[in-house]
Every structure is written in C-alpha cells, then in structure tokens.
Design a protein around this motif. Sequence first.
Motif, PDB file in Angstrom:
ATOM      1  N   LYS A 140       2.567  -6.480  -7.342  1.00 38.98           N
ATOM      2  CA  LYS A 140       2.708  -5.086  -7.757  1.00 38.98           C
ATOM      3  C   LYS A 140       4.184  -4.756  -7.870  1.00 38.98           C
ATOM      4  CE  LYS A 140       1.358  -0.342  -6.626  1.00 38.98           C
ATOM      5  NZ  LYS A 140       0.634   0.533  -5.648  1.00 38.98           N
ATOM      6  N   ALA A 141       4.584  -4.225  -9.043  1.00 40.60           N
ATOM      7  CA  ALA A 141       5.990  -3.868  -9.273  1.00 40.60           C
ATOM      8  C   ALA A 141       6.222  -2.403  -8.910  1.00 40.60           C
ATOM      9  CB  ALA A 141       6.351  -4.106 -10.733  1.00 40.60           C
ATOM     10  N   SER A 142       7.402  -2.121  -8.365  1.00 47.68           N
ATOM     11  CA  SER A 142       7.734  -0.739  -8.011  1.00 47.68           C
ATOM     12  C   SER A 142       7.788   0.148  -9.249  1.00 47.68           C
ATOM     13  CB  SER A 142       9.072  -0.686  -7.266  1.00 47.68           C
ATOM     14  OG  SER A 142      10.110  -1.265  -8.043  1.00 47.68           O
ATOM     15  N   THR A 143       8.081  -0.448 -10.396  1.00 41.05           N
ATOM     16  CA  THR A 143       8.045   0.238 -11.689  1.00 41.05           C
ATOM     17  C   THR A 143       7.914  -0.797 -12.790  1.00 41.05           C
ATOM     18  OG1 THR A 143       9.223   1.708 -13.237  1.00 41.05           O
ATOM     19  CG2 THR A 143      10.576   0.247 -11.867  1.00 41.05           C
ATOM     20  N   ARG A 147      15.139   0.952 -15.850  1.00 39.55           N
ATOM     21  CA  ARG A 147      16.339   1.044 -16.673  1.00 39.55           C
ATOM     22  C   ARG A 147      17.043  -0.312 -16.661  1.00 39.55           C
ATOM     23  NH1 ARG A 147      16.482   4.929 -12.992  1.00 39.55           N
ATOM     24  NH2 ARG A 147      18.233   3.867 -11.937  1.00 39.55           N
ATOM     25  N   LYS A 148      17.884  -0.537 -17.622  1.00 36.88           N
ATOM     26  CA  LYS A 148      18.655  -1.775 -17.645  1.00 36.88           C
ATOM     27  C   LYS A 148      19.528  -1.840 -16.401  1.00 36.88           C
ATOM     28  CE  LYS A 148      21.889  -4.498 -20.399  1.00 36.88           C
ATOM     29  NZ  LYS A 148      22.674  -4.586 -21.665  1.00 36.88           N
ATOM     30  N   GLY A 149      19.456  -2.943 -15.691  1.00 37.88           N
ATOM     31  CA  GLY A 149      20.224  -3.131 -14.476  1.00 37.88           C
ATOM     32  C   GLY A 149      19.565  -2.598 -13.224  1.00 37.88           C
ATOM     33  N   GLN A 150      18.428  -1.941 -13.359  1.00 46.65           N
ATOM     34  CA  GLN A 150      17.745  -1.391 -12.183  1.00 46.65           C
ATOM     35  C   GLN A 150      17.075  -2.510 -11.377  1.00 46.65           C
ATOM     36  OE1 GLN A 150      14.964   1.744 -13.100  1.00 46.65           O
ATOM     37  NE2 GLN A 150      14.048   1.747 -11.041  1.00 46.65           N
ATOM     38  N   VAL A 151      17.109  -2.368 -10.055  1.00 42.93           N
ATOM     39  CA  VAL A 151      16.446  -3.332  -9.173  1.00 42.93           C
ATOM     40  C   VAL A 151      14.957  -2.989  -9.081  1.00 42.93           C
ATOM     41  CG1 VAL A 151      16.267  -4.209  -6.825  1.00 42.93           C
ATOM     42  CG2 VAL A 151      18.518  -3.813  -7.834  1.00 42.93           C
ATOM     43  N   VAL A 152      14.121  -3.970  -9.336  1.00 46.84           N
ATOM     44  CA  VAL A 152      12.669  -3.808  -9.253  1.00 46.84           C
ATOM     45  C   VAL A 152      12.171  -4.549  -8.016  1.00 46.84           C
ATOM     46  CG1 VAL A 152      10.462  -4.150 -10.413  1.00 46.84           C
ATOM     47  CG2 VAL A 152      12.516  -3.658 -11.763  1.00 46.84           C
ATOM     48  N   ARG A 153      11.365  -3.860  -7.234  1.00 45.75           N
ATOM     49  CA  ARG A 153      10.776  -4.458  -6.029  1.00 45.75           C
ATOM     50  C   ARG A 153       9.349  -4.941  -6.346  1.00 45.75           C
ATOM     51  NH1 ARG A 153      12.307  -2.630  -0.883  1.00 45.75           N
ATOM     52  NH2 ARG A 153      10.098  -2.264  -0.424  1.00 45.75           N
ATOM     53  N   PHE A 154       9.103  -6.201  -6.097  1.00 44.82           N
ATOM     54  CA  PHE A 154       7.777  -6.774  -6.304  1.00 44.82           C
ATOM     55  C   PHE A 154       7.143  -7.032  -4.936  1.00 44.82           C
ATOM     56  CE2 PHE A 154      10.068  -7.960 -10.140  1.00 44.82           C
ATOM     57  CZ  PHE A 154       9.152  -7.646 -11.135  1.00 44.82           C
ATOM     58  N   THR A 155       5.986  -6.419  -4.711  1.00 42.35           N
ATOM     59  CA  THR A 155       5.228  -6.682  -3.488  1.00 42.35           C
ATOM     60  C   THR A 155       4.188  -7.755  -3.796  1.00 42.35           C
ATOM     61  OG1 THR A 155       5.520  -4.409  -2.712  1.00 42.35           O
ATOM     62  CG2 THR A 155       3.750  -5.701  -1.700  1.00 42.35           C
ATOM     63  N   VAL A 156       4.328  -8.873  -3.107  1.00 39.31           N
ATOM     64  CA  VAL A 156       3.443 -10.019  -3.328  1.00 39.31           C
ATOM     65  C   VAL A 156       2.522 -10.166  -2.119  1.00 39.31           C
ATOM     66  CG1 VAL A 156       3.318 -12.506  -3.737  1.00 39.31           C
ATOM     67  CG2 VAL A 156       5.210 -11.158  -4.707  1.00 39.31           C
ATOM     68  N   VAL A 157       1.237 -10.275  -2.391  1.00 40.16           N
ATOM     69  CA  VAL A 157       0.251 -10.472  -1.322  1.00 40.16           C
ATOM     70  C   VAL A 157      -0.468 -11.803  -1.559  1.00 40.16           C
ATOM     71  CG1 VAL A 157      -1.839  -9.602  -0.207  1.00 40.16           C
ATOM     72  CG2 VAL A 157      -0.077  -8.001  -0.991  1.00 40.16           C
ATOM     73  N   SER A 158      -0.496 -12.629  -0.525  1.00 40.86           N
ATOM     74  CA  SER A 158      -1.182 -13.925  -0.599  1.00 40.86           C
ATOM     75  C   SER A 158      -2.288 -13.961   0.438  1.00 40.86           C
ATOM     76  CB  SER A 158      -0.192 -15.068  -0.347  1.00 40.86           C
ATOM     77  OG  SER A 158      -0.845 -16.315  -0.424  1.00 40.86           O
ATOM     78  N   LYS A 159      -3.467 -14.429   0.022  1.00 37.32           N
ATOM     79  CA  LYS A 159      -4.599 -14.575   0.927  1.00 37.32           C
ATOM     80  C   LYS A 159      -5.158 -15.984   0.811  1.00 37.32           C
ATOM     81  CE  LYS A 159      -6.024  -9.705   0.854  1.00 37.32           C
ATOM     82  NZ  LYS A 159      -7.151  -8.768   0.657  1.00 37.32           N
ATOM     83  N   ASP A 160      -5.707 -16.484   1.937  1.00 36.04           N
ATOM     84  CA  ASP A 160      -6.327 -17.813   1.899  1.00 36.04           C
ATOM     85  C   ASP A 160      -7.808 -17.719   2.248  1.00 36.04           C
ATOM     86  OD1 ASP A 160      -6.634 -17.979   4.799  1.00 36.04           O
ATOM     87  OD2 ASP A 160      -4.499 -18.431   4.898  1.00 36.04           O
ATOM     88  N   GLU A 161      -8.547 -18.702   1.778  1.00 37.18           N
ATOM     89  CA  GLU A 161     -10.001 -18.736   1.917  1.00 37.18           C
ATOM     90  C   GLU A 161     -10.400 -19.204   3.311  1.00 37.18           C
ATOM     91  OE1 GLU A 161     -13.776 -20.747  -0.483  1.00 37.18           O
ATOM     92  OE2 GLU A 161     -11.765 -21.609  -0.651  1.00 37.18           O
ATOM     93  N   ARG A 162     -11.367 -18.499   3.889  1.00 40.91           N
ATOM     94  CA  ARG A 162     -11.905 -18.856   5.198  1.00 40.91           C
ATOM     95  C   ARG A 162     -13.435 -18.772   5.138  1.00 40.91           C
ATOM     96  NH1 ARG A 162      -7.500 -15.746   9.112  1.00 40.91           N
ATOM     97  NH2 ARG A 162      -5.688 -16.230   7.786  1.00 40.91           N
ATOM     98  N   PRO A 163     -14.113 -19.216   6.191  1.00 45.48           N
ATOM     99  CA  PRO A 163     -15.583 -19.230   6.126  1.00 45.48           C
ATOM    100  C   PRO A 163     -16.213 -17.887   5.792  1.00 45.48           C
ATOM    101  CG  PRO A 163     -14.835 -20.558   7.962  1.00 45.48           C
ATOM    102  CD  PRO A 163     -13.619 -19.882   7.407  1.00 45.48           C
ATOM    103  N   LYS A 203      12.995  -8.828  -4.637  1.00 46.43           N
ATOM    104  CA  LYS A 203      13.746  -7.929  -5.513  1.00 46.43           C
ATOM    105  C   LYS A 203      14.428  -8.721  -6.621  1.00 46.43           C
ATOM    106  CE  LYS A 203      14.840  -4.865  -1.617  1.00 46.43           C
ATOM    107  NZ  LYS A 203      15.948  -4.254  -0.827  1.00 46.43           N
ATOM    108  N   THR A 204      14.445  -8.129  -7.809  1.00 47.89           N
ATOM    109  CA  THR A 204      15.167  -8.726  -8.925  1.00 47.89           C
ATOM    110  C   THR A 204      15.676  -7.614  -9.818  1.00 47.89           C
ATOM    111  OG1 THR A 204      15.054 -10.404 -10.687  1.00 47.89           O
ATOM    112  CG2 THR A 204      13.133  -8.980 -10.404  1.00 47.89           C
ATOM    113  N   ARG A 205      16.735  -7.897 -10.553  1.00 48.48           N
ATOM    114  CA  ARG A 205      17.357  -6.882 -11.402  1.00 48.48           C
ATOM    115  C   ARG A 205      16.882  -7.021 -12.848  1.00 48.48           C
ATOM    116  NH1 ARG A 205      21.483  -3.741  -9.945  1.00 48.48           N
ATOM    117  NH2 ARG A 205      21.930  -5.122  -8.183  1.00 48.48           N
TER     118      ARG A 205
END
Length: 235
Positions: A140-143, A147-163, A203-205
Amino acid sequence: MSPRRVLVSALTLLLAPAFVTVAAVPAHAAGGSTKAGNGVTYQCYQHSYEYSVDLPEDTESWSMDVSVEGPDGLEATSDFLYEVPASGRSSFQVCSFYMPGTYTIRASVEAYDSSWEETTFELAPSTFTLRKPRTKTTIKASTTRPRKGQVVRFTVVSKDERPRGYFAHAYADVVLQTFKAGRWVNVKGTKTYTGSTGRAVIKTRFAGSKVRMRARTLADDDTTGSQSAAVTLRR
C-alpha cells in the motif's frame, strides 16, 4: 457271465475306494492399504493418514510398523500401531526441515493366531507430497499521485501459510520492484525485512514519471516467495 464272475464284480465295486472331488477353499488373503493427503512443511505437527488391514481370520493379536521414506529414499518419520481396529486413522510427525517432494508410506504387519503362530506381510506402498508453505504479499502506497521528488511510503505486509490459514510472516526479507524494459527488477537500496507483525515500511523518492511498483517476499529455507499486486504512481 457266470454267477461267480457277477459276484466278484459286485464285490469289486463295493470295496473300491470312493474318489470325491472337493473344491479347494482359498486362504484369507492378507493385505491392506494406506493413504495420506498432501501436506505442508510447517514447524512440527502430526500429519494424519488412513489405513486398512486385511488380517487372517484367526488373528488374535497384531501390530503394524509404518515407515515414511523421503524423496532421498531415507526414512523421514514413522508410526507404530498395536492392538487397534483393523481400519482407521493414525498420524506421523512432519517438520519444517523436511525436504519438499514425494514421500512413500511402507507398512509391515505382524499377526498372531491363538496358537501364537506368526504371519507377516507388507501393505502396498502409497505416496503423498509435501511442499513448503506459501506466502502472500500486499503493498500500500501512502499516495499514488505524488509530486516530483516527493517521498512515498510503501507499507508491505507478508504472511505465511500455516495449518489454519495465513499469519504474519515475521522477519521475512522483502524488497520493492519496478517494471522496467518488460520485466520486474529490484529497486536498489529497498531490501529490508518485516518485523514481528509481518510489516515493513519502505521509502522511495518519486522521480516524476509514471512507474509501476510492487513488493516481493523473498523465498527462504522454510517458505516460498511471493509478490504483491502492482501499484502505479503518476503525477
């Protein structure tokens, strides 16, 4: 024919042994089968299987030794049954360090009759497969309209398989990827790992031009890799 010959012939017929054809009664065929569903290697748990044993009719006591061979041909796990119903369910242990692939169940039966005479036989081998747990990755991206040069925050969620479903994949390696020249490539400097909740913030610009991004969970010794759906950033 003289009376003497008639008398001798009659005596011969009376004294001759009677040959009666008796149909052979087939012996009870000992045998049986085992069956296990496919499974996932997750920590250590009991993987169930079904069994059915055809015992000799005069069996008073019996036992079955079960050996489970891994893809390398070595015994990976086992089970032992004694004085239980001739058909039912049992289980053997499976752990995360087991190699993925095809496993073979081999079962050997010992049966004893009332005179304590022993009968041994093997059940037909059966197979099942084990695989590594899968993972799921979301992003999920913060936006998506930075704008050009704006820092974008990416929230990454990882899940693993269980019984019982998918749960937080703690301390998993994740990385951002971008679609470039017809393929997905890692974005330099974005590789990190999730916390105890299975989340990571990267985070990435924004360079200013339209770009497609996604997150990827990297495969490890215990789980497979996965990638999220793509998000598009544009001005």
